[in-house]
Design a protein around this motif. Structure first.
Motif, PDB file in Angstrom:
ATOM      1  N   ASP A  31       0.839  -1.170   0.116  1.00 44.65           N
ATOM      2  CA  ASP A  31       0.027   0.221   0.019  1.00 44.65           C
ATOM      3  C   ASP A  31       0.615   1.332   0.139  1.00 44.65           C
ATOM      4  N   ASP A  32       1.955   1.137   0.613  1.00 43.92           N
ATOM      5  CA  ASP A  32       2.783   2.383   0.802  1.00 43.92           C
ATOM      6  C   ASP A  32       3.401   2.832  -0.688  1.00 43.92           C
ATOM      7  N   MET A  33       3.507   1.790  -1.484  1.00 46.13           N
ATOM      8  CA  MET A  33       3.742   2.039  -3.063  1.00 46.13           C
ATOM      9  C   MET A  33       2.685   2.118  -4.007  1.00 46.13           C
ATOM     10  N   GLU A  34       1.449   1.917  -3.732  1.00 51.40           N
ATOM     11  CA  GLU A  34       0.173   1.832  -4.292  1.00 51.40           C
ATOM     12  C   GLU A  34      -0.580   3.168  -4.413  1.00 51.40           C
ATOM     13  N   ASN A  35      -0.533   3.814  -3.099  1.00 48.94           N
ATOM     14  CA  ASN A  35      -1.209   4.915  -2.794  1.00 48.94           C
ATOM     15  C   ASN A  35      -0.693   6.422  -3.351  1.00 48.94           C
ATOM     16  N   LYS A  36      -1.276   7.116  -4.017  1.00 51.87           N
ATOM     17  CA  LYS A  36      -0.686   8.439  -4.417  1.00 51.87           C
ATOM     18  C   LYS A  36      -0.079   9.166  -3.322  1.00 51.87           C
ATOM     19  N   ILE A  37       1.180   9.644  -3.811  1.00 52.90           N
ATOM     20  CA  ILE A  37       1.703  10.684  -2.979  1.00 52.90           C
ATOM     21  C   ILE A  37       1.275  12.202  -3.440  1.00 52.90           C
ATOM     22  N   PHE A  38       1.016  13.019  -2.840  1.00 54.49           N
ATOM     23  CA  PHE A  38       0.718  14.249  -3.399  1.00 54.49           C
ATOM     24  C   PHE A  38       2.078  15.097  -2.743  1.00 54.49           C
ATOM     25  N   LEU A  39       2.475  16.006  -3.756  1.00 54.38           N
ATOM     26  CA  LEU A  39       3.653  16.874  -3.585  1.00 54.38           C
ATOM     27  C   LEU A  39       3.367  18.197  -3.958  1.00 54.38           C
ATOM     28  N   HIS A  40       3.202  19.178  -3.087  1.00 52.65           N
ATOM     29  CA  HIS A  40       2.876  20.449  -3.363  1.00 52.65           C
ATOM     30  C   HIS A  40       4.210  21.257  -2.995  1.00 52.65           C
ATOM     31  N   VAL A  41       4.757  21.955  -4.243  1.00 50.20           N
ATOM     32  CA  VAL A  41       6.007  23.014  -3.917  1.00 50.20           C
ATOM     33  C   VAL A  41       5.895  24.191  -3.855  1.00 50.20           C
TER      34      VAL A  41
END
Length: 116
Positions: A31-41
């Motif tokens: 699950d750590d690799m499947e769920n989307k990571i949001f990255l806001h810069v």
């Protein structure tokens, strides 16, 4: 991963190195690799934002970790390139479109780390 330690400890340890944000986790599961990571810069100078990002105030660099990383022997690693402009702060975390599992916001260069 590095002698100086991570910039932030969260669900993933976050390292800023070589113009990238590196996500590392021991005891990782699929699950750590499947769920989307949001990255806001968020840039130090707002006009540096590209196109539509000028309206939101941040550069949206969301990604799926399995596309930008790997899992091996219970450890996960994902790498997200950072923009080349000066960065004021970063907000990142992980969700499945219904639930935010973790999130953190930090100033990546506040501890003397040079910008990318």
């Amino acid at each position: 991963m590095g002698d100086s330690g991570p910039a932030v400890r969260a669900h993933f340890d976050l390292y800023v190195a070589a113009g990238s944000l590196i996500y590392f986790r021991q005891g990782c599961n699929p699950d750590d690799m499947e769920n989307k990571i949001f990255l806001h810069v968020f840039p130090a100078f707002k006009p540096a934002l590209p196109g539509i990002s000028k309206h939101t105030g941040f550069h949206n660099l969301d990604f799926l970790p399995y596309r930008q990383g790997s899992m091996l022997d219970g450890e996960c690693l994902a790498v997200a390139p950072l923009p080349e402009y000066g960065i004021e702060r970063i907000a990142t975390g992980q969700h499945d479109f219904e639930t935010v599992f973790w999130e953190v916001e930090f100033a990546p260069f506040a501890q003397g780390t040079p910008p990318p």
